[in-house]
Design a protein around this motif. Structure first.
Motif, PDB file in Angstrom:
ATOM      1  N   THR A   1       0.836  -1.205   0.000  1.00 31.99           N
ATOM      2  CA  THR A   1       0.000   0.000   0.000  1.00 31.99           C
ATOM      3  C   THR A   1       0.868   1.250   0.000  1.00 31.99           C
ATOM      4  O   THR A   1       0.613   2.208  -0.744  1.00 31.99           O
ATOM      5  N   ALA A   2       1.915   1.246   0.820  1.00 29.56           N
ATOM      6  CA  ALA A   2       2.820   2.397   0.878  1.00 29.56           C
ATOM      7  C   ALA A   2       3.523   2.611  -0.461  1.00 29.56           C
ATOM      8  O   ALA A   2       3.676   3.752  -0.921  1.00 29.56           O
ATOM      9  N   ALA A   3       3.935   1.520  -1.104  1.00 30.13           N
ATOM     10  CA  ALA A   3       4.611   1.629  -2.398  1.00 30.13           C
ATOM     11  C   ALA A   3       3.680   2.212  -3.455  1.00 30.13           C
ATOM     12  O   ALA A   3       4.071   3.083  -4.241  1.00 30.13           O
ATOM     13  N   LEU A   4       2.435   1.748  -3.479  1.00 31.46           N
ATOM     14  CA  LEU A   4       1.474   2.256  -4.461  1.00 31.46           C
ATOM     15  C   LEU A   4       1.136   3.724  -4.198  1.00 31.46           C
ATOM     16  O   LEU A   4       1.016   4.522  -5.141  1.00 31.46           O
ATOM     17  N   ARG A   5       0.997   4.069  -2.940  1.00 24.66           N
ATOM     18  CA  ARG A   5       0.729   5.467  -2.618  1.00 24.66           C
ATOM     19  C   ARG A   5       1.892   6.358  -3.048  1.00 24.66           C
ATOM     20  O   ARG A   5       1.693   7.494  -3.498  1.00 24.66           O
ATOM     21  N   GLY A   6       3.114   5.851  -2.911  1.00 25.28           N
ATOM     22  CA  GLY A   6       4.274   6.608  -3.369  1.00 25.28           C
ATOM     23  C   GLY A   6       4.235   6.851  -4.872  1.00 25.28           C
ATOM     24  O   GLY A   6       4.526   7.953  -5.345  1.00 25.28           O
TER      25      GLY A   6
ATOM     26  N   GLY B   1      -6.949  -3.739  -8.351  1.00 23.68           N
ATOM     27  CA  GLY B   1      -6.643  -3.633  -6.933  1.00 23.68           C
ATOM     28  C   GLY B   1      -5.990  -2.347  -6.490  1.00 23.68           C
ATOM     29  O   GLY B   1      -5.734  -2.163  -5.297  1.00 23.68           O
ATOM     30  N   ALA B   2      -5.721  -1.410  -7.412  1.00 23.32           N
ATOM     31  CA  ALA B   2      -5.152  -0.111  -7.020  1.00 23.32           C
ATOM     32  C   ALA B   2      -6.173   1.015  -7.109  1.00 23.32           C
ATOM     33  O   ALA B   2      -5.870   2.147  -6.712  1.00 23.32           O
ATOM     34  N   LEU B   3      -7.367   0.729  -7.602  1.00 23.09           N
ATOM     35  CA  LEU B   3      -8.339   1.801  -7.826  1.00 23.09           C
ATOM     36  C   LEU B   3      -8.788   2.479  -6.542  1.00 23.09           C
ATOM     37  O   LEU B   3      -9.135   3.662  -6.544  1.00 23.09           O
TER      38      LEU B   3
END
Length: 283
Positions: A103-108, A121-123
């Motif tokens: 989650t942290a990586a995707l938010r970055g 799964g990232a929407l």
């Protein structure tokens, strides 16, 4: 409201033909953070499609199982982190199974300056994004995204209503919306909207959405390498990727005869280079 159709001529103008002055970096580098232990094939399909679209380099970051399968299929793929010009995230993943580190990586990624193609799964993380974003939801995912944005639930029964819903969602999100369907609709804030109808019903099969994500990531990386990252530029990329994906599906199905025949997602990816070659020749 009725958007006009996106044409092969417009797609050809968006696609980037390499020149003698290009190298693998100037042609565009696309990063994929896709696939999961449960759905590793999504990573393979997206990576395959990105390579087939003509990107200069593909970086893949994901679970070990998916990474192994990617390298078996496409050993030229780079599995080390590094600079990219576009990201594809979320394909083949489930937000309910995502851990805190992912989650942290995707938010970055979504808070960076590089264009992002977000799927599946990232929407759920997109409403907080500050990066330029293209979302690629099917109807159920679009409904969830609208709910997260506080928009009304809508049963979009026809393409005119789907266009209105996509445009409203794009405006609320501040991002490009690619609404998947028999007719694909792409909308951007400010009223930009196009329809793409190059596909075939044979495309309604598992994995073809992952292929679309890879095609789109490659097209966006090429545009970004040339400095074209405004939302309208990204909308043109989305419409072009949908056009290529649909035409590739049709070409793959037509190999079975005039009425078409069953295809797999890899069949679609493998038809992409021919579609792009013909499109560029005619553009």
């Amino acid at each position: 409201m009725t958007a006009r159709d996106w044409t092969g001529h417009e797609a050809a103008r968006t696609l980037r033909r390499p020149t003698g002055a290009d190298d693998k970096y100037s042609r565009g580098v696309v990063g994929l953070r896709t696939g999961s232990t449960r759905y590793p094939g999504a990573a393979v399909l997206g990576v395959e499609a990105a390579w087939r679209t003509g990107t200069g380099m593909v970086r893949y970051l994901g679970p070990a199982r998916a990474q192994d399968l990617v390298l078996q299929r496409r050993p030229e793929t780079v599995t080390a982190d590094g600079r990219v010009q576009a990201w594809v995230i979320g394909s083949g993943t489930d937000a309910a199974e995502r851990d805190a580190a992912e989650t942290a990586a995707l938010r970055g990624i979504l808070s960076g300056g590089v264009p992002v193609v977000a799927d599946a799964g990232a929407l759920d993380l997109v409403p907080a994004a500050s990066a330029p974003v293209i979302v690629t939801p099917h109807s159920r995912e679009l409904a969830k995204l609208r709910a997260a944005l506080g928009l009304d639930a809508v049963d979009a029964a026809d393409d005119d209503e789907r266009e209105r819903v996509a445009a409203e969602t794009a405006e609320a999100l501040g991002a490009v919306v690619l609404s998947k369907g028999a007719v694909t609709i792409v909308a951007a804030p400010g009223g930009w909207a196009r329809r793409i109808s190059t596909g075939t019903p044979w495309l309604a099969t598992a994995g073809t959405g992952d292929v679309l994500g890879g095609v789109l990531g490659a097209v966006v990386a090429g545009a970004a390498a040339a400095g074209h990252t405004a939302l309208e530029d990204l909308a043109a990329c989305a419409a072009t990727a949908a056009w290529v994906h649909g035409a590739a599906g049709t070409a793959a199905a037509d190999r079975h005869g005039r009425s078409g025949g069953p295809i797999t997602a890899l069949d679609v990816a493998e038809a992409v280079p021919g579609v792009i070659a013909v499109g560029l020749a005619g553009g």
